[in-house]
Design a protein around this motif. Structure first.
Motif, PDB file in Angstrom:
ATOM      1  N   GLY A   1       0.819  -1.204   0.000  1.00  0.00           N
ATOM      2  CA  GLY A   1       0.000   0.000   0.000  1.00  0.00           C
ATOM      3  C   GLY A   1       0.852   1.253   0.000  1.00  0.00           C
ATOM      4  N   PRO A   2       0.608   2.182   0.930  1.00  0.00           N
ATOM      5  CA  PRO A   2       1.390   3.421   0.945  1.00  0.00           C
ATOM      6  C   PRO A   2       2.875   3.201   1.193  1.00  0.00           C
ATOM      7  CG  PRO A   2      -0.015   3.247   2.898  1.00  0.00           C
ATOM      8  CD  PRO A   2      -0.460   2.194   1.958  1.00  0.00           C
ATOM      9  N   GLN A   3       3.245   2.065   1.792  1.00  0.00           N
ATOM     10  CA  GLN A   3       4.667   1.778   1.945  1.00  0.00           C
ATOM     11  C   GLN A   3       5.363   1.725   0.594  1.00  0.00           C
ATOM     12  OE1 GLN A   3       6.852   1.741   4.149  1.00  0.00           O
ATOM     13  NE2 GLN A   3       8.455   0.247   3.730  1.00  0.00           N
ATOM     14  N   TRP A   4       4.661   1.256  -0.432  1.00  0.00           N
ATOM     15  CA  TRP A   4       5.241   1.146  -1.781  1.00  0.00           C
ATOM     16  C   TRP A   4       4.984   2.416  -2.579  1.00  0.00           C
ATOM     17  CZ3 TRP A   4       8.074  -3.012  -1.390  1.00  0.00           C
ATOM     18  CH2 TRP A   4       8.721  -3.532  -2.508  1.00  0.00           C
ATOM     19  N   ASP A   5       3.744   2.816  -2.630  1.00  0.00           N
ATOM     20  CA  ASP A   5       3.335   3.912  -3.502  1.00  0.00           C
ATOM     21  C   ASP A   5       3.848   5.259  -2.994  1.00  0.00           C
ATOM     22  OD1 ASP A   5       1.975   5.449  -5.387  1.00  0.00           O
ATOM     23  OD2 ASP A   5       0.151   5.507  -4.190  1.00  0.00           O
ATOM     24  N   LEU A   6       3.614   5.550  -1.712  1.00  0.00           N
ATOM     25  CA  LEU A   6       3.957   6.854  -1.158  1.00  0.00           C
ATOM     26  C   LEU A   6       5.379   6.887  -0.606  1.00  0.00           C
ATOM     27  CD1 LEU A   6       0.614   7.791   0.648  1.00  0.00           C
ATOM     28  CD2 LEU A   6       1.275   8.123  -1.736  1.00  0.00           C
ATOM     29  N   ASN A   7       5.747   5.895   0.175  1.00  0.00           N
ATOM     30  CA  ASN A   7       7.085   5.920   0.754  1.00  0.00           C
ATOM     31  C   ASN A   7       8.182   5.764  -0.285  1.00  0.00           C
ATOM     32  OD1 ASN A   7       7.111   6.623   3.446  1.00  0.00           O
ATOM     33  ND2 ASN A   7       6.782   4.547   4.214  1.00  0.00           N
ATOM     34  N   SER A   8       7.859   5.283  -1.484  1.00  0.00           N
ATOM     35  CA  SER A   8       8.893   5.264  -2.530  1.00  0.00           C
ATOM     36  C   SER A   8       9.351   6.680  -2.840  1.00  0.00           C
ATOM     37  CB  SER A   8       8.380   4.572  -3.799  1.00  0.00           C
ATOM     38  OG  SER A   8       7.278   5.259  -4.355  1.00  0.00           O
ATOM     39  N   HIS A   9       8.412   7.623  -2.924  1.00  0.00           N
ATOM     40  CA  HIS A   9       8.773   9.032  -3.118  1.00  0.00           C
ATOM     41  C   HIS A   9       9.569   9.559  -1.925  1.00  0.00           C
ATOM     42  CE1 HIS A   9       7.200  10.487  -6.850  1.00  0.00           C
ATOM     43  NE2 HIS A   9       5.951  10.200  -6.588  1.00  0.00           N
ATOM     44  N   ALA A  10       9.104   9.224  -0.723  1.00  0.00           N
ATOM     45  CA  ALA A  10       9.740   9.749   0.479  1.00  0.00           C
ATOM     46  C   ALA A  10      11.167   9.229   0.630  1.00  0.00           C
ATOM     47  CB  ALA A  10       8.903   9.367   1.702  1.00  0.00           C
ATOM     48  N   VAL A  11      11.369   7.939   0.359  1.00  0.00           N
ATOM     49  CA  VAL A  11      12.708   7.366   0.462  1.00  0.00           C
ATOM     50  C   VAL A  11      13.618   7.957  -0.610  1.00  0.00           C
ATOM     51  CG1 VAL A  11      14.057   5.232   0.239  1.00  0.00           C
ATOM     52  CG2 VAL A  11      11.949   5.254   1.597  1.00  0.00           C
ATOM     53  N   ASP A  12      13.080   8.184  -1.801  1.00  0.00           N
ATOM     54  CA  ASP A  12      13.904   8.816  -2.835  1.00  0.00           C
ATOM     55  C   ASP A  12      14.382  10.186  -2.387  1.00  0.00           C
ATOM     56  OD1 ASP A  12      14.944   9.081  -5.671  1.00  0.00           O
ATOM     57  OD2 ASP A  12      13.601  10.807  -5.545  1.00  0.00           O
TER      58      ASP A  12
ATOM     59  N   ASN B   1      25.296   7.862   7.236  1.00  0.00           N
ATOM     60  CA  ASN B   1      26.123   8.978   7.717  1.00  0.00           C
ATOM     61  C   ASN B   1      25.861   9.324   9.177  1.00  0.00           C
ATOM     62  OD1 ASN B   1      23.666  10.313   7.656  1.00  0.00           O
ATOM     63  ND2 ASN B   1      24.158  11.558   5.865  1.00  0.00           N
ATOM     64  N   GLY B   2      25.034   8.520   9.854  1.00  0.00           N
ATOM     65  CA  GLY B   2      24.779   8.741  11.267  1.00  0.00           C
ATOM     66  C   GLY B   2      23.508   9.487  11.591  1.00  0.00           C
ATOM     67  N   ALA B   3      22.867  10.107  10.608  1.00  0.00           N
ATOM     68  CA  ALA B   3      21.590  10.767  10.845  1.00  0.00           C
ATOM     69  C   ALA B   3      20.514   9.715  11.132  1.00  0.00           C
ATOM     70  CB  ALA B   3      21.197  11.602   9.631  1.00  0.00           C
ATOM     71  N   ILE B   4      19.451  10.138  11.804  1.00  0.00           N
ATOM     72  CA  ILE B   4      18.308   9.256  12.020  1.00  0.00           C
ATOM     73  C   ILE B   4      17.085   9.889  11.371  1.00  0.00           C
ATOM     74  CG2 ILE B   4      19.224   8.240  14.131  1.00  0.00           C
ATOM     75  CD1 ILE B   4      17.373  10.066  15.730  1.00  0.00           C
ATOM     76  N   GLY B   5      16.096   9.042  11.049  1.00  0.00           N
ATOM     77  CA  GLY B   5      14.947   9.568  10.331  1.00  0.00           C
ATOM     78  C   GLY B   5      13.680   8.790  10.588  1.00  0.00           C
ATOM     79  N   SER B   6      12.563   9.401  10.220  1.00  0.00           N
ATOM     80  CA  SER B   6      11.260   8.747  10.329  1.00  0.00           C
ATOM     81  C   SER B   6      10.445   9.016   9.069  1.00  0.00           C
ATOM     82  CB  SER B   6      10.497   9.257  11.559  1.00  0.00           C
ATOM     83  OG  SER B   6      10.158  10.628  11.422  1.00  0.00           O
ATOM     84  N   PHE B   7       9.580   8.061   8.752  1.00  0.00           N
ATOM     85  CA  PHE B   7       8.693   8.137   7.592  1.00  0.00           C
ATOM     86  C   PHE B   7       7.293   7.716   8.022  1.00  0.00           C
ATOM     87  CE2 PHE B   7      12.910   7.273   5.986  1.00  0.00           C
ATOM     88  CZ  PHE B   7      13.014   7.948   4.782  1.00  0.00           C
ATOM     89  N   GLU B   8       6.306   8.500   7.642  1.00  0.00           N
ATOM     90  CA  GLU B   8       4.904   8.121   7.804  1.00  0.00           C
ATOM     91  C   GLU B   8       4.256   8.127   6.432  1.00  0.00           C
ATOM     92  OE1 GLU B   8       0.663  10.003   9.349  1.00  0.00           O
ATOM     93  OE2 GLU B   8       2.538  10.802  10.160  1.00  0.00           O
ATOM     94  N   ALA B   9       3.539   7.052   6.100  1.00  0.00           N
ATOM     95  CA  ALA B   9       2.814   6.986   4.828  1.00  0.00           C
ATOM     96  C   ALA B   9       1.414   6.472   5.105  1.00  0.00           C
ATOM     97  CB  ALA B   9       3.537   6.081   3.845  1.00  0.00           C
ATOM     98  N   THR B  10       0.409   7.242   4.722  1.00  0.00           N
ATOM     99  CA  THR B  10      -0.963   6.853   5.018  1.00  0.00           C
ATOM    100  C   THR B  10      -1.925   7.430   3.993  1.00  0.00           C
ATOM    101  OG1 THR B  10      -2.728   6.920   6.686  1.00  0.00           O
ATOM    102  CG2 THR B  10      -1.279   8.848   6.558  1.00  0.00           C
TER     103      THR B  10
END
Length: 385
Positions: A184-195, A256-265
């Motif tokens: 679902g949004p993990q593929w469709d939306l988070n693909s943009h976010a991860v890019d 590189n040591g940074a941390i991050g978060s992603f929400e896709a809904t």
């Protein structure tokens, strides 16, 4: 001027967005070759003919295999759901066609690896259309990071929020079926976010994730297709199972040591297409919201004490990538312009024999992160890449 003949496969949402880009690009940008809308392809002859007539495609095909084999076609534009990318892109590459492909790249990393290899073996240009990189504000954010305005990056925070399936009576479209969408949004939306995260921050080293479903069954489509537009057909009385997640959350560690978060809904009421990110570094911060896509928020720790605060950069001046080719400063651009910018860069890459990003190698890295997220959610553990 040299001409490049385009063959597009797919004629719905992305077909329209891509067609507009091919038509508009030479009108606003100096290009080394002129795109020619040569042939449009779709399964339904009357529908693709109507599309071609409206958008100015010279010819139509109903068999994509015939289209990719045509010697007069230079570029194959893959504007299809992701379950079809693999087959069309492989065939196009083997025919020596350059490929302009919608995201996400594929259904899994195995497919992505093969797509990349065949493109490299046949020496064709391959572009993956994560178009949000090419909004002036995001491109300018990249420049500011490279210029040291943010310093060392500590945090990435990203959310991609929509609300189009909150209604439980919304039908079981292809986006809600694993067979066609993979996730679902993990593929469709988070693909943009991860890019965007890869583009602005760097590669991801590990992923911890969770996913959930809010509505597990939906009405099956009657009188239409489950593989067409978002709202193709009419919801019937028979129910079918939703086989992808409704929402996904990922926490990541960057190399590189940074941390991050992603929400896709797709369950964020009032959010129609909100892709937002925040970057926090040792010298400053950057924030972006696609629903205000001409604006970039910037905070500098190096401003004088007492005068610090977030400022709004209106990314419509010639100093901002791509913006100078459009309108006078302050005259904003929209969603469709990012596709135009992608077309311009793609044609330049072909004619100048240079790289274009993101390509299928970037697409493979994105798929690997998305897969790791799904694996993490299922196993309830951190997954290293």
């Amino acid at each position: 001027m040299k001409k490049l003949n385009i063959g597009i496969v797919g004629y719905k949402f992305m077909g329209r967005a891509h067609s507009n880009a091919w038509k508009k690009a030479p009108q606003f940008f100096d290009m080394p070759a002129t795109p020619v809308l040569k042939a449009a392809c779709g399964r339904h002859e009357s529908a693709v003919k109507e599309f071609a007539d409206k958008w100015g495609w010279e010819e139509t095909e109903t068999d994509w295999k015939k289209l990719v084999a045509r010697p007069d076609i230079d570029i194959i534009d893959v504007a299809l759901p992701q379950d079809l990318h693999y087959h069309v892109a492989l065939a196009a590459a083997r025919e020596g066609k350059h490929i302009f492909c919608e995201k996400p790249l594929s259904m899994n990393s195995k497919q992505a690896e093969e797509m990349l290899k065949v493109c490299e073996d046949n020496k064709v240009k391959h572009y993956l259309n994560h178009n949000y990189r090419r909004t002036p504000a995001v491109s300018f954010a990249k420049k500011m990071i490279e210029d040291g305005k943010v310093g060392r990056i500590f945090h990435w925070r990203c959310a991609y929020q929509q609300d189009w399936i909150i209604d439980p009576d919304f039908p079981l479209t292809w986006q809600l079926q694993k067979e066609y969408a993979q996730a679902g949004p993990q593929w469709d939306l988070n693909s943009h976010a991860v890019d965007l995260a890869h583009y602005l921050v760097g590669d991801i080293a590990s992923v911890s994730s969770l996913t959930t479903n809010f509505i597990k069954n939906r009405p099956i489509v009657e009188g239409g297709e489950t593989t067409g537009n978002l709202t193709a057909g009419t919801a019937g009385t028979e129910m079918g199972e939703v086989t992808v997640e409704d929402a996904a959350l990922m926490m990541v560690m960057f190399k590189n040591g940074a941390i991050g978060s992603f929400e896709a809904t797709r369950f964020a009421a009032g959010r129609k297409n909100r892709l937002s990110f925040e970057i926090y570094g040792s010298k400053g911060s950057l924030c972006f919201d696609l629903e205000r896509m001409n604006e970039l928020q910037y905070f500098s720790r190096e401003d004088e004490s007492g005068q610090q605060g977030f400022r709004t950069i209106l990314a419509t001046e010639a100093a901002h990538p791509y913006a100078g080719n459009w309108w006078p400063a302050g005259h904003i651009i929209g969603y469709e312009h990012s596709f135009v910018h992608a077309v311009v860069d793609f044609v330049n890459a072909i004619e100048n024999n240079t790289d274009i990003k993101p390509d299928f190698s970037d697409g493979l890295k994105i798929i690997q992160v998305l897969e790791a997220g799904l694996e993490s959610a299922e196993s309830k553990r951190q997954v290293d890449l």
